[in-house]
Scaffold this motif. Structure first.
Motif, PDB file in Angstrom:
ATOM      1  N   MET A 116       4.564   4.885  -7.162  1.00 61.51           N
ATOM      2  CA  MET A 116       3.590   5.573  -6.316  1.00 61.51           C
ATOM      3  C   MET A 116       4.124   6.921  -5.849  1.00 61.51           C
ATOM      4  O   MET A 116       3.435   7.954  -5.917  1.00 61.51           O
ATOM      5  N   SER A 117       5.368   6.925  -5.389  1.00 60.18           N
ATOM      6  CA  SER A 117       5.953   8.165  -4.866  1.00 60.18           C
ATOM      7  C   SER A 117       6.126   9.206  -5.962  1.00 60.18           C
ATOM      8  O   SER A 117       5.895  10.403  -5.741  1.00 60.18           O
ATOM      9  N   LEU A 118       6.520   8.765  -7.156  1.00 59.44           N
ATOM     10  CA  LEU A 118       6.708   9.706  -8.259  1.00 59.44           C
ATOM     11  C   LEU A 118       5.373  10.287  -8.722  1.00 59.44           C
ATOM     12  O   LEU A 118       5.289  11.476  -9.073  1.00 59.44           O
ATOM     13  N   LEU A 119       4.340   9.464  -8.743  1.00 60.14           N
ATOM     14  CA  LEU A 119       3.016   9.974  -9.116  1.00 60.14           C
ATOM     15  C   LEU A 119       2.529  11.021  -8.118  1.00 60.14           C
ATOM     16  O   LEU A 119       1.912  12.025  -8.495  1.00 60.14           O
ATOM     17  N   MET A 120       2.795  10.801  -6.843  1.00 62.46           N
ATOM     18  CA  MET A 120       2.393  11.765  -5.823  1.00 62.46           C
ATOM     19  C   MET A 120       3.191  13.066  -5.930  1.00 62.46           C
ATOM     20  O   MET A 120       2.729  14.131  -5.525  1.00 62.46           O
TER      21      MET A 120
ATOM     22  N   GLU B   2       0.855  -1.171   0.000  1.00 65.48           N
ATOM     23  CA  GLU B   2       0.000   0.000   0.000  1.00 65.48           C
ATOM     24  C   GLU B   2       0.895   1.226   0.000  1.00 65.48           C
ATOM     25  O   GLU B   2       2.048   1.178   0.438  1.00 65.48           O
ATOM     26  N   TYR B   3       0.342   2.343  -0.495  1.00 66.05           N
ATOM     27  CA  TYR B   3       1.145   3.561  -0.536  1.00 66.05           C
ATOM     28  C   TYR B   3       1.502   4.012   0.881  1.00 66.05           C
ATOM     29  O   TYR B   3       0.668   4.007   1.789  1.00 66.05           O
ATOM     30  N   GLU B   4       2.748   4.381   1.049  1.00 70.46           N
ATOM     31  CA  GLU B   4       3.194   5.007   2.280  1.00 70.46           C
ATOM     32  C   GLU B   4       4.267   6.020   1.921  1.00 70.46           C
ATOM     33  O   GLU B   4       5.025   5.812   0.969  1.00 70.46           O
TER      34      GLU B   4
ATOM     35  N   LEU C 256       9.875  -2.689  -4.905  1.00 70.02           N
ATOM     36  CA  LEU C 256      10.555  -1.398  -4.946  1.00 70.02           C
ATOM     37  C   LEU C 256      10.064  -0.562  -6.128  1.00 70.02           C
ATOM     38  O   LEU C 256       9.881   0.660  -6.012  1.00 70.02           O
ATOM     39  N   GLU C 257       9.839  -1.213  -7.266  1.00 69.93           N
ATOM     40  CA  GLU C 257       9.363  -0.484  -8.436  1.00 69.93           C
ATOM     41  C   GLU C 257       7.980   0.123  -8.162  1.00 69.93           C
ATOM     42  O   GLU C 257       7.712   1.282  -8.509  1.00 69.93           O
ATOM     43  N   LEU C 258       7.097  -0.647  -7.533  1.00 72.27           N
ATOM     44  CA  LEU C 258       5.766  -0.132  -7.214  1.00 72.27           C
ATOM     45  C   LEU C 258       5.856   1.065  -6.269  1.00 72.27           C
ATOM     46  O   LEU C 258       5.167   2.076  -6.447  1.00 72.27           O
ATOM     47  N   ARG C 259       6.715   0.959  -5.241  1.00 74.95           N
ATOM     48  CA  ARG C 259       6.877   2.072  -4.300  1.00 74.95           C
ATOM     49  C   ARG C 259       7.389   3.321  -5.018  1.00 74.95           C
ATOM     50  O   ARG C 259       6.941   4.443  -4.757  1.00 74.95           O
ATOM     51  N   ALA C 260       8.351   3.118  -5.903  1.00 74.59           N
ATOM     52  CA  ALA C 260       8.918   4.256  -6.634  1.00 74.59           C
ATOM     53  C   ALA C 260       7.858   4.916  -7.515  1.00 74.59           C
ATOM     54  O   ALA C 260       7.752   6.148  -7.561  1.00 74.59           O
TER      55      ALA C 260
ATOM     56  N   ILE D 183      13.916   5.498 -15.738  1.00 78.05           N
ATOM     57  CA  ILE D 183      14.984   4.821 -14.998  1.00 78.05           C
ATOM     58  C   ILE D 183      14.407   3.702 -14.134  1.00 78.05           C
ATOM     59  O   ILE D 183      14.966   2.597 -14.048  1.00 78.05           O
ATOM     60  N   VAL D 184      13.258   3.977 -13.500  1.00 77.45           N
ATOM     61  CA  VAL D 184      12.596   2.949 -12.684  1.00 77.45           C
ATOM     62  C   VAL D 184      12.237   1.744 -13.552  1.00 77.45           C
ATOM     63  O   VAL D 184      12.493   0.587 -13.184  1.00 77.45           O
ATOM     64  N   ALA D 185      11.632   2.003 -14.716  1.00 75.84           N
ATOM     65  CA  ALA D 185      11.239   0.908 -15.606  1.00 75.84           C
ATOM     66  C   ALA D 185      12.452   0.141 -16.116  1.00 75.84           C
ATOM     67  O   ALA D 185      12.437  -1.095 -16.193  1.00 75.84           O
ATOM     68  N   ALA D 186      13.523   0.863 -16.458  1.00 74.09           N
ATOM     69  CA  ALA D 186      14.728   0.204 -16.966  1.00 74.09           C
ATOM     70  C   ALA D 186      15.385  -0.654 -15.889  1.00 74.09           C
ATOM     71  O   ALA D 186      15.879  -1.759 -16.168  1.00 74.09           O
ATOM     72  N   THR D 187      15.381  -0.150 -14.661  1.00 73.02           N
ATOM     73  CA  THR D 187      15.966  -0.915 -13.567  1.00 73.02           C
ATOM     74  C   THR D 187      15.182  -2.198 -13.337  1.00 73.02           C
ATOM     75  O   THR D 187      15.748  -3.262 -13.090  1.00 73.02           O
TER      76      THR D 187
END
Length: 402
Positions: free
Chosen positions: A69-73, A14-16, A63-67, A90-94
């Motif tokens: 979520m945070s970038l969208l916010m 969940e988003y945090e 980690l990708e999901l967390r990244a 970069i997130v997608a490439a990683t």
């Protein structure tokens, strides 16, 4: 039955509120570790190491999901969206690197087929990775890395620890090795043996595979190893191109990706020829998967540098994530009349007062020469990839020009 049933669960998220920088740092470190672990598992036919790759790949998915979520916010207006778009890339490439590493690991886990002679093409002195459990009776258990002084005493480094579901990606001097830890060690097989025995209390035995009986198969495996080395270098340069906002380094990422594509084509020819001569051509199938996954890693490196290619402003969070450092990676072209022509590279270091380490040379007629700890001599027209301080980089750049 799924080999990981009961061991790995998808988990929920969940988003945090989290630091985007911290998540990106962990993704970068995890991606680099995944490349290391997956190739080492294949080259040394290490099934336990392959299983750890799949554990780590699942962590990368979270980690990708967390990244994301945070970038969208963080995107509040069009300017934010423009600056954050390359970060999403970069997130997608990683994550693409992580998926490719997982595909490599599954070659072993799912027994997709590999030649028994895989290990015989590796130089005896090459460093490898070993996964080992720390037992309660180990003399290392309960002690810090600085107390053990492992690298100085044995030449072996602890690069990562897994403690249950927790990964300690960059253990420091005060990190304590605990009983029950899974330790990931780097060193030559000769050095690793005594350390593994101390950690586990069990004898460390090296397999003795037969050398390749088919010349084309040996060429194919040699090509795979070179693809692996160039893809790793491409990822390293891609992150550095972002950190230093360097078009020059990004261009070398592109050059490396082109070279890996060419090597994959060459590999396919060797592998197909070898299959026609092999008693069991199915055993070569895993090599085909390995080549494809390795090429995907070099493609991901291009995606990491995409913002640099498109001359988009580097978002500060990315620069923080690839860790600001006094040490930089630079590209240096050796002019024909410069003082660098004929300079020796000894044990990977330039024989100059600047004190830079050489990583690789792109030579106009010979392609890429990976230095590592090897010796070489600079020639006119060489493009040198080197690492050192900013002051050292300025000194070497001045020597490179006529």
């Amino acid at each position: 039955m799924d080999p990981f049933e009961g061991e790995i669960s998808p988990g929920s998220i969940e988003y945090e509120p989290v630091s985007v920088k911290d998540v990106l740092v962990e993704m970068k470190d995890t991606a680099e570790l995944l490349i290391d672990l997956s190739f080492s598992a294949i080259l040394h036919q290490h099934h336990d190491l392959a299983r750890e790759v799949l554990r780590l790949e699942e962590r990368m998915d979270l980690l990708e999901l967390r990244a994301r979520m945070s970038l969208l916010m963080a995107a509040r207006n069009p300017d934010d969206a423009e600056r954050l778009a390359p970060v999403l890339g970069i997130v997608a490439a990683t994550d693409q690197i992580s998926d490719a590493a997982g595909d490599i690991a599954k070659i072993l886990v799912e027994d997709a087929g590999l030649p028994d002679a895989m290990r015989t093409t590796l130089p005896e002195a090459i460093e490898s990775l070993e996964r080992t459990d720390v037992t309660e009776t180990s003399t290392y258990a309960g002690r810090t890395l600085v107390d053990i002084d492992l690298e100085s005493e044995t030449g072996v480094r602890v690069i990562t620890l897994r403690r249950g579901d927790e990964w300690i990606l960059d253990p420091g001097p005060e990190t304590v090795i605990e009983a029950g830890d899974v330790a990931f060690l780097r060193g030559t097989e000769t050095d690793l043996g005594p350390v593994v025995e101390t950690l586990t209390g069990e004898a460390y035995e090296l397999p003795e595979p037969e050398p390749p009986a088919i010349a084309d198969l040996e060429r194919a495996i040699d090509t795979i190893v070179l693809m692996k080395d160039l893809s790793e270098l491409a990822v390293d340069l891609a992150y550095s191109s972002v950190l230093f906002d360097s078009q020059d380094l990004a261009e070398e990422v592109r050059n490396l990706e082109i070279e890996v594509d060419a090597l994959q084509s060459r590999f396919s020819a060797w592998a197909l020829k070898a299959a026609s001569e092999a008693d069991d051509p199915v055993r070569i199938r895993g090599l085909m998967i390995l080549a494809s996954a390795t090429e995907e890693i070099s493609d991901a490196a291009i995606d990491i540098s995409e913002g640099i290619f498109r001359q988009l402003d580097v978002h500060p969070v990315v620069q923080l994530a690839v860790q600001e450092s006094d040490e930089i990676i630079t590209r240096i072209t050796v002019d024909p009349d410069s003082d660098l022509v004929g300079v020796e590279i000894v044990d990977g270091r330039l024989a100059t007062d600047a004190g830079m380490s050489a990583i690789a040379i792109r030579r106009p007629d010979d392609g890429w020469l990976l230095i590592a700890d090897d010796d070489a001599q600079l020639r006119a027209g060489d493009v040198l990839i080197a690492k050192g301080t900013r002051n050292a980089e300025e000194s070497v750049q001045s020597l490179s020009q006529a």
